[in-house]
Design an enzyme around this catalytic site. Structure first.
Site, PDB file in Angstrom:
ATOM      1  N   PRO A  19       0.833  -1.219   0.054  1.00 32.84           N
ATOM      2  CG  PRO A  19      -0.130  -1.125   2.193  1.00 32.84           C
ATOM      3  CD  PRO A  19       0.586  -2.355   1.108  1.00 32.84           C
ATOM      4  CG  ASN A  20      -0.327   4.307   1.404  1.00 32.86           C
ATOM      5  OD1 ASN A  20      -1.005   4.743   0.957  1.00 32.86           O
ATOM      6  ND2 ASN A  20      -0.141   3.641   2.686  1.00 32.86           N
ATOM      7  NE  ARG A  27       4.007   6.637   1.768  1.00 31.60           N
ATOM      8  CZ  ARG A  27       4.394   5.374   2.070  1.00 31.60           C
ATOM      9  NH1 ARG A  27       4.759   4.459   1.170  1.00 31.60           N
ATOM     10  NH2 ARG A  27       4.157   4.925   3.265  1.00 31.60           N
ATOM     11  CE1 TYR A  32       9.597   4.986   2.767  1.00 32.80           C
ATOM     12  CE2 TYR A  32       7.707   6.686   2.695  1.00 32.80           C
ATOM     13  CZ  TYR A  32       8.087   5.709   3.092  1.00 32.80           C
ATOM     14  OH  TYR A  32       7.429   5.157   4.286  1.00 32.80           O
ATOM     15  CG  ASN A  83       8.487  -2.039  -0.004  1.00 33.93           C
ATOM     16  OD1 ASN A  83       8.045  -2.122   1.302  1.00 33.93           O
ATOM     17  ND2 ASN A  83       8.921  -0.934  -0.293  1.00 33.93           N
ATOM     18  CB  ALA A  86       1.745   0.227   6.326  1.00 30.75           C
ATOM     19  CG  HIS A  89       5.404  -2.470   9.772  1.00 25.62           C
ATOM     20  ND1 HIS A  89       6.966  -2.810   9.992  1.00 25.62           N
ATOM     21  CD2 HIS A  89       5.725  -1.397   8.949  1.00 25.62           C
ATOM     22  CE1 HIS A  89       7.571  -2.129   8.894  1.00 25.62           C
ATOM     23  NE2 HIS A  89       6.826  -0.919   8.547  1.00 25.62           N
ATOM     24  CG  ASP A  96      -0.071 -17.219   8.247  1.00 28.66           C
ATOM     25  OD1 ASP A  96       0.928 -17.319   8.765  1.00 28.66           O
ATOM     26  OD2 ASP A  96      -1.407 -17.139   8.729  1.00 28.66           O
ATOM     27  CD  GLU A 107      10.816  -7.480   5.169  1.00 29.32           C
ATOM     28  OE1 GLU A 107      10.968  -8.679   5.972  1.00 29.32           O
ATOM     29  OE2 GLU A 107      10.458  -6.522   5.863  1.00 29.32           O
ATOM     30  CG  HIS A 109      11.388  -2.385   4.138  1.00 35.65           C
ATOM     31  ND1 HIS A 109       9.960  -2.305   4.036  1.00 35.65           N
ATOM     32  CD2 HIS A 109      11.692  -3.523   4.691  1.00 35.65           C
ATOM     33  CE1 HIS A 109       9.399  -3.636   4.776  1.00 35.65           C
ATOM     34  NE2 HIS A 109      10.289  -4.144   5.116  1.00 35.65           N
ATOM     35  CG  LEU A 110      11.754   2.364  -1.566  1.00 33.75           C
ATOM     36  CD1 LEU A 110      10.145   2.808  -1.352  1.00 33.75           C
ATOM     37  CD2 LEU A 110      12.493   2.797  -2.427  1.00 33.75           C
ATOM     38  CB  SER A 111      12.585   4.248   4.559  1.00 35.19           C
ATOM     39  OG  SER A 111      11.608   3.743   5.313  1.00 35.19           O
ATOM     40  NE  ARG A 116      10.331   5.980   8.084  1.00 36.13           N
ATOM     41  CZ  ARG A 116       9.309   5.592   7.238  1.00 36.13           C
ATOM     42  NH1 ARG A 116       9.509   5.083   6.359  1.00 36.13           N
ATOM     43  NH2 ARG A 116       8.163   6.449   7.466  1.00 36.13           N
ATOM     44  NE  ARG A 120       7.335   4.137   9.867  1.00 35.11           N
ATOM     45  CZ  ARG A 120       6.064   4.392   9.148  1.00 35.11           C
ATOM     46  NH1 ARG A 120       5.586   3.591   7.994  1.00 35.11           N
ATOM     47  NH2 ARG A 120       5.277   5.556   9.208  1.00 35.11           N
TER      48      ARG A 120
HETATM   49  C1  DQA Z   1       8.473   0.995   3.520  1.00 33.60           C
HETATM   50  C2  DQA Z   1       8.426   1.117   5.153  1.00 33.60           C
HETATM   51  C3  DQA Z   1       7.269   0.850   5.623  1.00 33.60           C
HETATM   52  O1  DQA Z   1       7.537   1.161   7.300  1.00 33.60           O
HETATM   53  C4  DQA Z   1       6.169   1.903   5.345  1.00 33.60           C
HETATM   54  O2  DQA Z   1       4.810   1.648   5.796  1.00 33.60           O
HETATM   55  C5  DQA Z   1       5.942   1.780   3.744  1.00 33.60           C
HETATM   56  C6  DQA Z   1       7.397   1.751   2.922  1.00 33.60           C
HETATM   57  C7  DQA Z   1       9.698   1.408   3.052  1.00 33.60           C
HETATM   58  O3  DQA Z   1       9.926   0.918   1.697  1.00 33.60           O
HETATM   59  O4  DQA Z   1      10.781   2.030   3.360  1.00 33.60           O
HETATM   60  O5  DQA Z   1       4.954   1.883   3.271  1.00 33.60           O
HETATM   61  O6  DQA Z   1       8.115  -0.457   3.238  1.00 33.60           O
END
Ligand code: DQA
Length: 155
Positions: A19-20, A27, A32, A83, A86, A89, A96, A107, A109-111, A116, A120
């Protein structure tokens, strides 16, 4: 499975964005950067060619849709790069689903999620993934794809 000129079979990797992540570029650039999801997908397609593999990229803001995609990956993909945003978490369902299909997963993540907020710091996916790469922006995806493909080929 098709075969390329180096006689390596082409590996099919499913890239899942949660998501997002469709809003990347607009964003929270302090976390990011300015890279868009399209930029990341193009980078991964180019990287995949160098690794004798191919990627199919999919983004959804819906947990169940991501679960369905993971189920559909059975027999279609040899690896998953995810990725989960959210849902990383919060989602036992995505964890599953990944456990159920037993497709090697990395897995990303950008950040750097450990720099953080505390909520997270926990990932439901990490314990069932081959590994996690976090904090390198779009490079996290590129490194993750390389690690995933090399891991699968080494098996
Ligand atoms: C994220 C880190 C997550 O905590 C956050 O909810 C995201 C992006 C990242 O790529 O850094 O949506 O997965």
């Amino acid at each position: 499975m098709s075969v390329n000129s180096q006689n390596l079979s082409i590996l099919n990797v499913l890239v899942l964005h949660g998501p997002n992540l469709n809003l990347l570029g607009k964003r929270e650039p302090e976390f990011y950067g300015s890279v868009t999801l399209n930029d990341i997908n193009e980078l991964l397609s180019e990287t995949a060619i160098k690794l004798s593999s191919q990627v199919t990229c999919f983004q959804s803001n819906h947990e169940g849709t991501l679960v369905d995609k993971i189920h559909e990956a059975l027999g279609q993909y040899q690896g998953i790069l995810i990725n989960a945003g959210a849902y990383t978490h919060t989602s036992v369902a995505i964890r599953d689903a990944l456990s159920a299909v037993e497709i090697p997963t990395v897995e990303v993540h950008l950040s750097n999620i450990y720099k953080r907020e505390v909520f997270r710091h926990h990932s439901y996916i990490a314990a069932i993934a081959i590994g996690q790469i976090s904090g390198f922006g779009a490079l996290s995806y590129q490194l993750g794809l390389e690690a995933l493909v090399k891991h699968i080929r080494a098996k």
